[in-house]
Write a protein that holds these residues in place. Sequence first.
Motif, PDB file in Angstrom:
ATOM      1  N   GLY A  23       0.884  -1.272  -0.009  1.00 43.83           N
ATOM      2  CA  GLY A  23      -0.007   0.155   0.125  1.00 43.83           C
ATOM      3  C   GLY A  23       0.823   1.348   0.188  1.00 43.83           C
ATOM      4  N   ARG A  24       0.535   2.071   0.875  1.00 41.46           N
ATOM      5  CA  ARG A  24       1.303   3.431   0.839  1.00 41.46           C
ATOM      6  C   ARG A  24       2.249   3.605   1.980  1.00 41.46           C
ATOM      7  N   LYS A  25       2.602   2.537   2.487  1.00 40.61           N
ATOM      8  CA  LYS A  25       3.777   2.842   3.457  1.00 40.61           C
ATOM      9  C   LYS A  25       5.273   2.700   2.631  1.00 40.61           C
ATOM     10  N   ARG A  29      -1.603   3.133  -7.707  1.00 41.01           N
ATOM     11  CA  ARG A  29      -0.688   3.775  -7.552  1.00 41.01           C
ATOM     12  C   ARG A  29       0.522   3.019  -6.827  1.00 41.01           C
ATOM     13  N   ALA A  30      -0.031   1.991  -6.041  1.00 40.77           N
ATOM     14  CA  ALA A  30       1.030   1.072  -5.165  1.00 40.77           C
ATOM     15  C   ALA A  30       1.650   0.239  -6.031  1.00 40.77           C
ATOM     16  N   THR A  65       5.496   0.684  -6.148  1.00 37.39           N
ATOM     17  CA  THR A  65       5.932   0.448  -4.742  1.00 37.39           C
ATOM     18  C   THR A  65       6.403  -0.982  -4.932  1.00 37.39           C
ATOM     19  N   ARG A  92       7.122   6.225 -10.875  1.00 41.41           N
ATOM     20  CA  ARG A  92       5.607   6.212 -10.948  1.00 41.41           C
ATOM     21  C   ARG A  92       4.756   5.863 -11.946  1.00 41.41           C
TER      22      ARG A  92
END
Lengths: 89, 89
Positions: A11-13, A40-41, A44, B40
Motif C-alpha cells: 500500500g502506501r507505506k 499507484r501502489a 512500490t 511512478r
Amino acid sequence: MASEIPTILVGRKPAMNYVAAVAMQFNAGSTKVALKARGRAISTAVTVAEIVKRMLTGVDVENISIGTEQVGDPPRFVSSIEIILAKTE
Amino acid sequence: MASEIPTILVGRKPAMNYVAAVAMQFNAGSTKVALKARGRAISTAVTVAEIVKRMLTGVDVENISIGTEQVGDPPRFVSSIEIILAKTE
C-alpha cells in the motif's frame, strides 16, 4: 493454489516496510511470497521486488501478472499486479 | 532482439494517449509492441496494458519483466517495467 502462498498487500507505506515483511516470511520458512498491489501502489510493489532480489540471496522473481479489479461503491476499475517471489536454491 | 519491437515509453500523460499509440502500432502492422516505464509511471503502464487487452481484440500480454535503472546525475536507482503486448491471432 495461489491462496497457499503468503501474500503481502503493498500500500502506501515506504517500500522498506514491505521488504522487511517479505524477509520475515522467507525467514519463517516460506519458499514463496506473493506481493499484491493496486493503482499507484503498483510502482512500490515493483520497487519492493527489486530490493528483495538484491538484498536476499537466493530469492528471485518467479512470475508477474497484471489484472483489473473493481473497488468501491460505485465500483470503479483499478489495475493490479501480483509478483511471486521464490527461493531458487 | 527486443530492439526490433516498437517501444512506447510511458510517462506522465494520461493512459489513453499511450493506448492510442499502441493501437496505431498494431494497426501499422506490428505483431508486438513493448511498453516501458520507470518509477511512478509503472502504474500507468499496467493500466495501459489492461485497457489495450480489453479494447483491442486478439492482443494480449505476452511477457512482463521488471528491473532497476540508474538515472540522473548523481545517479539514483529507479524501478522499471517492460510489458510486451502481442497479437495472438
